[in-house]
Scaffold this active site. Structure first.
Site, PDB file in Angstrom:
ATOM      1  N   ASN A   6       0.858  -1.182   0.000  1.00 26.28           N
ATOM      2  CA  ASN A   6       0.000   0.000   0.000  1.00 26.28           C
ATOM      3  C   ASN A   6       0.895   1.233   0.000  1.00 26.28           C
ATOM      4  O   ASN A   6       1.501   1.549   1.013  1.00 26.28           O
ATOM      5  CB  ASN A   6      -0.898  -0.016   1.249  1.00 26.28           C
ATOM      6  CG  ASN A   6      -1.678   1.278   1.401  1.00 26.28           C
ATOM      7  OD1 ASN A   6      -1.821   2.045   0.456  1.00 26.28           O
ATOM      8  ND2 ASN A   6      -2.172   1.535   2.603  1.00 26.28           N
ATOM      9  N   LYS A   8       0.070   4.353  -0.286  1.00 19.09           N
ATOM     10  CA  LYS A   8      -0.533   5.579   0.262  1.00 19.09           C
ATOM     11  C   LYS A   8      -0.297   6.753  -0.693  1.00 19.09           C
ATOM     12  O   LYS A   8      -0.353   6.577  -1.900  1.00 19.09           O
ATOM     13  CB  LYS A   8       0.008   5.859   1.667  1.00 19.09           C
ATOM     14  CG  LYS A   8      -0.006   4.610   2.550  1.00 19.09           C
ATOM     15  CD  LYS A   8       0.250   4.904   3.975  1.00 19.09           C
ATOM     16  CE  LYS A   8       0.371   3.607   4.740  1.00 19.09           C
ATOM     17  NZ  LYS A   8       0.219   3.758   6.156  1.00 19.09           N
ATOM     18  N   HIS A  92      -9.384   1.249   4.710  1.00 22.61           N
ATOM     19  CA  HIS A  92      -8.104   1.442   5.405  1.00 22.61           C
ATOM     20  C   HIS A  92      -8.329   2.370   6.598  1.00 22.61           C
ATOM     21  O   HIS A  92      -9.134   3.302   6.530  1.00 22.61           O
ATOM     22  CB  HIS A  92      -7.073   2.036   4.439  1.00 22.61           C
ATOM     23  CG  HIS A  92      -5.692   2.025   5.018  1.00 22.61           C
ATOM     24  ND1 HIS A  92      -5.264   2.969   5.914  1.00 22.61           N
ATOM     25  CD2 HIS A  92      -4.664   1.151   4.853  1.00 22.61           C
ATOM     26  CE1 HIS A  92      -4.015   2.684   6.271  1.00 22.61           C
ATOM     27  NE2 HIS A  92      -3.631   1.584   5.638  1.00 22.61           N
ATOM     28  N   GLU A  94      -6.735   4.783   7.709  1.00 27.87           N
ATOM     29  CA  GLU A  94      -6.541   6.213   7.420  1.00 27.87           C
ATOM     30  C   GLU A  94      -7.787   6.798   6.757  1.00 27.87           C
ATOM     31  O   GLU A  94      -8.110   7.971   6.957  1.00 27.87           O
ATOM     32  CB  GLU A  94      -5.281   6.401   6.554  1.00 27.87           C
ATOM     33  CG  GLU A  94      -4.024   6.193   7.390  1.00 27.87           C
ATOM     34  CD  GLU A  94      -2.817   5.681   6.623  1.00 27.87           C
ATOM     35  OE1 GLU A  94      -2.812   5.743   5.383  1.00 27.87           O
ATOM     36  OE2 GLU A  94      -1.877   5.204   7.285  1.00 27.87           O
ATOM     37  N   GLU A 162      -5.386  -4.857  10.426  1.00 29.91           N
ATOM     38  CA  GLU A 162      -4.382  -3.813  10.599  1.00 29.91           C
ATOM     39  C   GLU A 162      -4.652  -3.060  11.897  1.00 29.91           C
ATOM     40  O   GLU A 162      -5.422  -2.076  11.902  1.00 29.91           O
ATOM     41  CB  GLU A 162      -4.426  -2.836   9.425  1.00 29.91           C
ATOM     42  CG  GLU A 162      -4.096  -3.468   8.098  1.00 29.91           C
ATOM     43  CD  GLU A 162      -3.429  -2.479   7.161  1.00 29.91           C
ATOM     44  OE1 GLU A 162      -2.388  -2.818   6.610  1.00 29.91           O
ATOM     45  OE2 GLU A 162      -3.935  -1.362   7.007  1.00 29.91           O
ATOM     46  N   GLY A 168       2.533   2.229  10.627  1.00 34.69           N
ATOM     47  CA  GLY A 168       3.495   3.320  10.478  1.00 34.69           C
ATOM     48  C   GLY A 168       4.193   3.705  11.763  1.00 34.69           C
ATOM     49  O   GLY A 168       4.803   4.772  11.849  1.00 34.69           O
ATOM     50  N   GLY A 219       2.893  -1.201   4.256  1.00 37.52           N
ATOM     51  CA  GLY A 219       2.902   0.215   3.914  1.00 37.52           C
ATOM     52  C   GLY A 219       4.313   0.704   3.641  1.00 37.52           C
ATOM     53  O   GLY A 219       4.868   0.511   2.564  1.00 37.52           O
TER      54      GLY A 219
HETATM   55  C1  PEP Z   1      -0.705   0.236   5.899  1.00 40.09           C
HETATM   56  O1  PEP Z   1      -0.853   1.446   5.866  1.00 40.09           O
HETATM   57  O2  PEP Z   1      -1.518  -0.511   5.317  1.00 40.09           O
HETATM   58  C2  PEP Z   1       0.434  -0.293   6.635  1.00 40.09           C
HETATM   59  C3  PEP Z   1       0.406  -1.527   7.020  1.00 40.09           C
HETATM   60  O3  PEP Z   1       1.463   0.596   6.888  1.00 40.09           O
HETATM   61  P1  PEP Z   1       2.887   0.252   7.571  1.00 40.09           P
HETATM   62  O4  PEP Z   1       3.394  -1.045   6.988  1.00 40.09           O
HETATM   63  O5  PEP Z   1       3.766   1.417   7.193  1.00 40.09           O
HETATM   64  O6  PEP Z   1       2.660   0.144   9.024  1.00 40.09           O
END
Ligand code: PEP
Length: 239
Positions: A6, A8, A92, A94, A162, A168, A219
């Site tokens: 992903n 973003k 997601h 976010e 998640e 993140g 991510g």
């Molecule tokens: C995501 O945003 O789907 C994610 C898993 O981000 P990260 O791997 O950066 O934690």
């Protein structure tokens, strides 16, 4: 095993094309792993072209429930399908957190995408406060049930667990925490379940070894070809 990146709000069309060409070379010898990249909308076409003829799928980061209409700023499932895009992420954290997307809206997006012939990764996960107050299973149940009620155990549906506190932050869920959440989600909806939240080349194997973890949604570590390829290799059956 499935590994999806992903991106973003990163990588315009030019950077996307260069990344996809490099990824194609890196993954030539990785067998037994399904790989997908999820660029921003404007870069989807570049990814589809650069990955044509490979097994790497291209998915969008969101999709609207309407096929067309007065929904400024949104993109529909038939539009993605026409572009040659294989699937879409929905829900997601976010999107839920910063853009007010509700369980009901996420379920509608998933339903529309599946109806249009797209593959869907639907995200669920609890916040740090919800985990600390013992509400993890309640939150996962509400979010997963909304999707299950809308589409059932569709064969083109994948769930991504998640935990918001792990996204993140570098605070990856332990393999035991992730396994427990995945087993719980699977008891509600029996489809492939990816883990997402600070997955990197170092922690990928331990997470992917868990019986109810069917892959990863990555991510930050998916933005670099070397680290994303390393995670894909860690998911290969022989590794
Ligand atoms: C995501 O945003 O789907 C994610 C898993 O981000 P990260 O791997 O950066 O934690």
């Amino acid at each position: 095993m499935l590994i999806a990146g992903n991106w973003k709000l990163h990588k315009g069309p030019e950077e996307t094309a260069a990344f996809c060409r490099a990824l194609r070379d890196q993954l030539e010898w990785v067998d037994g792993v399904d790989v997908a990249v999820c660029p921003p909308f404007v870069s989807l076409s570049a990814a589809v072209q650069a990955l044509a003829g490979t097994n790497v799928a291209v998915a969008a980061q969101n999709v609207h429930w309407a096929a067309e209409g007065a929904f400024t700023g949104e993109i529909s499932a038939p539009m993605l399908f026409e572009l040659g895009v294989y699937g879409a992420i929905v829900g997601h954290s976010e999107r839920r957190q910063y853009f007010g997307e509700s369980d009901e809206g996420v379920a509608r997006r998933a339903h529309a995408a599946l109806e249009a012939g797209l593959w869907v990764i639907a995200c669920v996960g609890e916040s740090a406060e919800e985990r600390e107050s013992g509400e993890t299973e309640l939150v996962l149940k509400l979010q997963t049930q909304a999707i299950a009620d809308a589409v059932g155990p569709h064969d083109q549906l994948t769930i991504a667990y998640e935990p918001v506190w792990a996204i993140g932050t570098g605070n990856t869920a332990t393999p035991d925490q992730a396994q427990a959440a995945h087993a719980f989600i699977r008891s509600l909806l029996d489809v492939p379940i990816l883990y997402g939240g600070s997955v990197n080349p170092e922690n990928a194997s331990d997470l992917l070894d868990q019986p109810d973890i069917d892959g990863a949604l990555v991510g930050g570590a998916s933005l670099d070809v070397a680290s994303f390829s390393a995670i894909c290799r860690a998911a290969a059956p022989s590794s």
